[in-house]
Design a protein around this motif. Structure first.
Motif, PDB file in Angstrom:
ATOM      1  N   LEU A  44       4.976 -15.893  32.057  1.00 17.19           N
ATOM      2  CA  LEU A  44       4.779 -17.191  31.380  1.00 17.19           C
ATOM      3  C   LEU A  44       5.228 -17.133  29.925  1.00 17.19           C
ATOM      4  O   LEU A  44       5.794 -18.106  29.403  1.00 17.19           O
ATOM      5  CB  LEU A  44       3.313 -17.642  31.497  1.00 17.19           C
ATOM      6  N   THR A  53      14.589 -23.312  31.854  1.00 12.95           N
ATOM      7  CA  THR A  53      13.376 -23.802  32.521  1.00 12.95           C
ATOM      8  C   THR A  53      12.899 -25.088  31.854  1.00 12.95           C
ATOM      9  O   THR A  53      12.436 -25.071  30.720  1.00 12.95           O
ATOM     10  CB  THR A  53      12.254 -22.732  32.452  1.00 12.95           C
ATOM     11  N   LEU A  56       8.186 -26.020  35.559  1.00 12.21           N
ATOM     12  CA  LEU A  56       7.755 -24.803  36.264  1.00 12.21           C
ATOM     13  C   LEU A  56       6.957 -25.191  37.507  1.00 12.21           C
ATOM     14  O   LEU A  56       6.053 -26.031  37.433  1.00 12.21           O
ATOM     15  CB  LEU A  56       6.908 -23.954  35.320  1.00 12.21           C
ATOM     16  N   LEU A  58       4.582 -23.605  40.531  1.00 13.92           N
ATOM     17  CA  LEU A  58       3.808 -22.414  40.907  1.00 13.92           C
ATOM     18  C   LEU A  58       3.455 -22.498  42.384  1.00 13.92           C
ATOM     19  O   LEU A  58       2.821 -23.459  42.832  1.00 13.92           O
ATOM     20  CB  LEU A  58       2.525 -22.347  40.065  1.00 13.92           C
ATOM     21  N   LEU A 100      -0.996 -21.070  30.904  1.00 13.52           N
ATOM     22  CA  LEU A 100      -0.553 -22.073  31.880  1.00 13.52           C
ATOM     23  C   LEU A 100      -0.991 -23.484  31.489  1.00 13.52           C
ATOM     24  O   LEU A 100      -0.211 -24.439  31.586  1.00 13.52           O
ATOM     25  CB  LEU A 100      -1.072 -21.707  33.276  1.00 13.52           C
ATOM     26  N   PHE A 103       1.232 -24.600  28.753  1.00 15.57           N
ATOM     27  CA  PHE A 103       2.663 -24.308  28.938  1.00 15.57           C
ATOM     28  C   PHE A 103       3.467 -25.494  28.386  1.00 15.57           C
ATOM     29  O   PHE A 103       3.164 -26.649  28.702  1.00 15.57           O
ATOM     30  CB  PHE A 103       2.958 -24.090  30.419  1.00 15.57           C
ATOM     31  N   THR A 107       4.206 -28.573  34.580  1.00 18.74           N
ATOM     32  CA  THR A 107       3.941 -27.550  35.601  1.00 18.74           C
ATOM     33  C   THR A 107       3.432 -28.237  36.869  1.00 18.74           C
ATOM     34  O   THR A 107       2.630 -29.175  36.800  1.00 18.74           O
ATOM     35  CB  THR A 107       2.882 -26.551  35.102  1.00 18.74           C
ATOM     36  N   CYS A 126      -2.380 -26.468  36.097  1.00 14.25           N
ATOM     37  CA  CYS A 126      -1.095 -27.149  36.320  1.00 14.25           C
ATOM     38  C   CYS A 126      -1.259 -28.655  36.086  1.00 14.25           C
ATOM     39  O   CYS A 126      -2.302 -29.232  36.367  1.00 14.25           O
ATOM     40  CB  CYS A 126      -0.598 -26.907  37.747  1.00 14.25           C
TER      41      CYS A 126
END
Ligand code: ACO
Length: 277
Positions: A44, A53, A56, A58, A100, A103, A107, A126
């Motif tokens: 990360l 990127t 993202l 997951l 996360l 981020f 996400t 997320c």
């Protein structure tokens, strides 16, 4: 960073701005080992400012998203090793929450199967969550004598209704993806064969939007939750000014001109023309 050296995680840059990060211990249903935690911290940090990127995703290898903490490697094996336990817990918190949830790009949790216990933390960290219809969710901690700790209790109390959070924590009852969508644990569930396409379509639409605007919206919404009305009003005004200052493509000015003078778009129906940023 050489992603090929990773053992418990896999990183695939799709070439269109989407990077897929896969928890990669399918033989253990992607239960989280200390090694997975350490690798995810590195991944990360590497991807946060990676130019390739923009979004993202997951997901998990095989038929599981993540079966929670590895009961052997993360819990029992570390019981008598205070230093190793300290470092593993630090990494576990750092990637699943600190890195996360903040981020700097959108996400998406692409939930391809089991999602249990500790996995709820990264699910909530997320921004979006799409699951396959055949995914199974559960707060199974009660079934083996522990509580939804390690932030799970907090994210479910923030994210679910009190009734649902208590119900699923105290019964340990698994829920299917339709139920998870109905109680807003996830955004939606789709047939398993559509999961990847639906996720990639969302990722593609997000990667076309102004990245600085997305980043500021995400920061604003996440941090405003714990504030009073007065604090939120002041903070959001400051974020609004910050966005105008930071946005390299001056989105607000461009959009206003395109709407008011050029009359080339309808902001209620779609976004302004970003040109070739
Ligand atoms: N920790 C350690 N190992 C695990 C975990 C886990 N959380 N989940 C699965 N495994 C291992 C199993 O021990 C098994 O290992 P083995 O092949 O060496 O025997 C392997 O993964 C496959 O597991 P099975 O149970 O055989 O797979 P199945 O597909 O039948 O069931 C399921 C999958 C439902 C996920 C089941 O493994 C399970 O209930 N796991 C525990 C889920 C859970 O309660 N997670 C919360 C943990 S608590 C927390 O996170 C705070």
């Amino acid at each position: 960073m050489d992603f090929k050296k990773l053992q418990a995680v896999k990183v695939d840059r799709e070439g269109d701005g989407t990077t897929i990060v896969t928890l990669n211990r399918p033989e253990k249903r992607n239960a989280m080992s200390p090694q997975m935690h350490f690798e995810m911290v590195d991944v990360l940090k590497e991807l946060a400012e990676d130019r390739e990127t923009r979004v993202l995703v997951l997901t998990g290898a095989g038929d599981s998203w993540c079966a929670g903490q590895d009961i052997k490697l993360f819990f029992r094996d570390l019981d008598d090793k205070p230093k190793e336990r300290y470092l593993a817990r630090l990494a576990n918190h750092e990637w699943r929450w600190t890195l996360l949830s903040t981020f700097p790009k959108p996400t998406i949790a692409m939930v391809n199967g089991y999602c249990f216990g500790g996995a709820f933390v990264q699910l909530y960290a997320c921004d979006f969550a799409i699951a396959a219809d055949n995914a199974t969710f559960g707060l199974s901690e009660v079934n083996w004598g522990i509580l939804p700790g390690g932030l799970v209790g907090k994210v479910i109390m923030d994210g679910l209704s009190y009734r649902d959070a208590v119900w699923y924590s105290m019964t340990g009852e698994p829920m299917d993806a339709k139920t998870a969508a109905a109680i807003r644990l996830i955004n939606k569930s789709v047939p398993a064969e559509m999961l990847r396409a639906e996720t990639m379509a969302l990722a593609a639409s997000l990667s076309k939007k102004n990245p600085q605007t997305l980043r500021t919206i995400k920061e604003s919404l996440r941090f405003v939750r714990g504030m009073s009305i007065e604090q939120a009003a002041d903070y959001l005004l400051a974020k609004e000014r910050e966005l105008r200052f930071l946005d390299p493509e001056s989105g607000r000015e461009k959009a206003t001109t395109q709407f008011l003078e050029e009359k080339t778009y309808r902001p209620g129906l779609g976004e302004y023309n970003r040109g070739n940023p």
